[in-house]
Write a protein that holds these residues in place. Sequence first.
Motif, PDB file in Angstrom:
ATOM      1  N   SER A   2       1.078  -1.484  -0.194  1.00  0.00           N
ATOM      2  CA  SER A   2      -0.237  -0.019   0.083  1.00  0.00           C
ATOM      3  C   SER A   2       0.684   1.503   0.392  1.00  0.00           C
ATOM      4  O   SER A   2       0.902   2.386  -0.888  1.00  0.00           O
ATOM      5  CB  SER A   2      -0.745   0.131   1.419  1.00  0.00           C
ATOM      6  OG  SER A   2      -0.049  -0.218   1.781  1.00  0.00           O
TER       7      SER A   2
ATOM      8  N   SER B 136       0.607   4.241  -2.732  1.00  0.00           N
ATOM      9  CA  SER B 136       0.484   5.492  -2.604  1.00  0.00           C
ATOM     10  C   SER B 136       1.850   6.429  -3.296  1.00  0.00           C
ATOM     11  O   SER B 136       1.939   7.520  -3.471  1.00  0.00           O
ATOM     12  CB  SER B 136      -0.262   6.135  -1.074  1.00  0.00           C
ATOM     13  OG  SER B 136      -1.283   5.175  -0.970  1.00  0.00           O
TER      14      SER B 136
ATOM     15  N   GLY C 245       1.123   6.816  -6.720  1.00  0.00           N
ATOM     16  CA  GLY C 245       0.534   8.463  -7.387  1.00  0.00           C
ATOM     17  C   GLY C 245       0.826   9.459  -6.369  1.00  0.00           C
ATOM     18  O   GLY C 245       0.891  10.460  -7.828  1.00  0.00           O
TER      19      GLY C 245
ATOM     20  N   GLY D 165      -1.308   0.173  -8.478  1.00  0.00           N
ATOM     21  CA  GLY D 165      -1.345   2.191  -8.572  1.00  0.00           C
ATOM     22  C   GLY D 165      -0.748   1.921  -9.610  1.00  0.00           C
ATOM     23  O   GLY D 165      -1.844   1.874 -10.733  1.00  0.00           O
TER      24      GLY D 165
ATOM     25  N   ASN E 206      -4.144  15.227  -6.253  1.00  0.00           N
ATOM     26  CA  ASN E 206      -3.937  14.451  -6.128  1.00  0.00           C
ATOM     27  C   ASN E 206      -2.601  13.800  -4.779  1.00  0.00           C
ATOM     28  O   ASN E 206      -2.605  12.823  -4.443  1.00  0.00           O
ATOM     29  CB  ASN E 206      -4.095  13.740  -7.341  1.00  0.00           C
ATOM     30  CG  ASN E 206      -5.285  13.379  -8.032  1.00  0.00           C
ATOM     31  OD1 ASN E 206      -6.259  13.950  -7.394  1.00  0.00           O
ATOM     32  ND2 ASN E 206      -4.819  14.064  -9.554  1.00  0.00           N
TER      33      ASN E 206
ATOM     34  N   ASN F 172      -2.731  11.607  -2.057  1.00  0.00           N
ATOM     35  CA  ASN F 172      -1.364   9.930  -1.847  1.00  0.00           C
ATOM     36  C   ASN F 172      -1.070  10.447  -0.482  1.00  0.00           C
ATOM     37  O   ASN F 172      -0.840   9.195   0.081  1.00  0.00           O
ATOM     38  CB  ASN F 172      -0.822  10.022  -2.819  1.00  0.00           C
ATOM     39  CG  ASN F 172      -1.714   9.850  -4.328  1.00  0.00           C
ATOM     40  OD1 ASN F 172      -1.695   8.276  -4.287  1.00  0.00           O
ATOM     41  ND2 ASN F 172      -2.515  10.523  -5.388  1.00  0.00           N
TER      42      ASN F 172
ATOM     43  N   GLN G 257      -1.430  12.083   2.182  1.00  0.00           N
ATOM     44  CA  GLN G 257      -2.648  11.547   3.165  1.00  0.00           C
ATOM     45  C   GLN G 257      -2.710   9.798   3.139  1.00  0.00           C
ATOM     46  O   GLN G 257      -2.360   9.502   4.181  1.00  0.00           O
ATOM     47  CB  GLN G 257      -3.847  12.408   3.440  1.00  0.00           C
ATOM     48  CG  GLN G 257      -4.256  11.988   4.466  1.00  0.00           C
ATOM     49  CD  GLN G 257      -3.989  12.311   5.415  1.00  0.00           C
ATOM     50  OE1 GLN G 257      -3.219  14.023   5.727  1.00  0.00           O
ATOM     51  NE2 GLN G 257      -4.150  11.761   6.586  1.00  0.00           N
ATOM     52  N   MET G 258      -2.315   9.791   2.366  1.00  0.00           N
ATOM     53  CA  MET G 258      -2.869   8.052   1.943  1.00  0.00           C
ATOM     54  C   MET G 258      -1.688   7.333   3.380  1.00  0.00           C
ATOM     55  O   MET G 258      -2.154   6.028   4.206  1.00  0.00           O
ATOM     56  CB  MET G 258      -2.745   7.377   0.851  1.00  0.00           C
ATOM     57  CG  MET G 258      -4.205   7.398   0.536  1.00  0.00           C
ATOM     58  SD  MET G 258      -5.865   6.821   1.414  1.00  0.00           S
ATOM     59  CE  MET G 258      -4.826   4.875   1.659  1.00  0.00           C
ATOM     60  N   ILE G 259      -0.293   8.017   2.528  1.00  0.00           N
ATOM     61  CA  ILE G 259       1.308   7.555   3.493  1.00  0.00           C
ATOM     62  C   ILE G 259       0.917   7.787   5.130  1.00  0.00           C
ATOM     63  O   ILE G 259       1.132   6.235   5.625  1.00  0.00           O
ATOM     64  CB  ILE G 259       2.165   7.423   2.465  1.00  0.00           C
ATOM     65  CG1 ILE G 259       1.850   7.524   1.123  1.00  0.00           C
ATOM     66  CG2 ILE G 259       3.215   7.706   3.106  1.00  0.00           C
ATOM     67  CD1 ILE G 259       3.128   8.355   0.386  1.00  0.00           C
TER      68      ILE G 259
ATOM     69  N   GLN H  61      -1.602   4.742   6.213  1.00  0.00           N
ATOM     70  CA  GLN H  61      -0.957   3.403   6.485  1.00  0.00           C
ATOM     71  C   GLN H  61      -0.076   3.693   7.456  1.00  0.00           C
ATOM     72  O   GLN H  61      -0.124   2.575   7.839  1.00  0.00           O
ATOM     73  CB  GLN H  61       0.002   3.155   5.042  1.00  0.00           C
ATOM     74  CG  GLN H  61      -1.364   3.161   3.873  1.00  0.00           C
ATOM     75  CD  GLN H  61      -0.954   3.285   2.377  1.00  0.00           C
ATOM     76  OE1 GLN H  61       0.019   3.458   2.554  1.00  0.00           O
ATOM     77  NE2 GLN H  61      -1.802   3.193   1.603  1.00  0.00           N
TER      78      GLN H  61
END
Length: 406
Positions: free
Chosen positions: A2, A6, A9, A58, A384, A388, A390-392, A395
């Motif tokens: 994951s 990200s 991205g 991805g 974008n 991405n 924020q996703m890291i 996670q």
Amino acid sequence: MSFRISLSGMNAANSDLNVTSNNIANANTTGFKQSRAEFGDVFPVSAYGLSRNSTGAGVRLNQVAQQFDQGNVEFTGKALDLAISGQGFFTLSNQGSAVYSRAGNFGADRDGFVVNPSGHRLQVYLPNPSGQGFDTGRMSDLQLATGDSPPRATGDVQLGSNLPADAAAPVVAPFDSTDPSSYNHTTSLTVYDSLGAPHTQSLYFVKTANPNEWQVHTEIDGTAVGGPTTLQYSDTGALAAPNPGQFTLPPHDPGNGAALLELSIDLGESTQYGESFGVSQLVQDGHATGRLTGIEVSATGVVSARYTNGVSNALGQVAMTNFANPQGLQPLGDNGWAESFASGPPRRGAAGNSEFGMVQGGALEASNVDLTAQLVNMITAQRNFQANAQMISTQDQITQTVINIR
């Protein structure tokens, strides 16, 4: 995995920002064509195909595609500024290597060759030796003519006139150009010898005692050239003799070292109507020496040199090139592209023919970058990237929670 999704991205959003930044930086670059970042998703594939519950891996940048939309044509008034309205590219030579461009901001170098700011020479089709059309089988560098236009001796004189049908023979005879009573009407024009020197040719019309019959006398600079020529008209006023209205004067020495003047007079448009004398046409095919006054380019790409003597000489016709897939061209920088396997072989021709657009002289094609659209795209790419990132972060928090389990 994951984290890598990200990260891909973020890399994609960064690439999108790079492309957008380059477009904005070239918003005022002549002939620039904006790019578009094109992406594709990544899916893990096993030897047995995709699993039904597999998730994507991805995103990746597939290509940066050039967008060859038409840019606005902006008029500059400079003769060597050229813009293409429609499809096609200017064909340039970089020391023998072909370069293609939409930027037409050309100028002349010290040797008179037409070049772009990078020194690449504009290619044209040269005029055929016969003077009819252009040799589209081979290209050459366009070089401007800087010398004078040579003179041309007059060979043909065309006169369209009307002689009054009710005219009477002059009261004074024989004909004497210094005595207006010895002729009915006269007209004159300027003719040129082989050195470009002007001479005055005068034609005197004398009605004879015979019905519908006239005589025309010719003098050059006050010197008679040949004898009188008889003109015979029909009862409808049309010229009957000489037929078809042409006669040749004996060679005349202008007396300044030039070649003998050999003139042919065409009176085919002469008539005998009504009560008044008039001249409707009086032209000759010679001219004096001319100085270069400017360069002009037609809509079909014909480059001509214009001179003070009214002569316009074609120097060449701009060679246009197109490709089956322009997006496959290899960017070279400096507004130039090169042929590649993806673009297909070049297809050459002239402006206004087949798949080629028209050429506008004294104008430039502006960049096709839409600043408003690019700024919106910048905001989208920024969002974008932030999402991405924020996703890291999310996670990382989940991973830390798992590590803290005891």
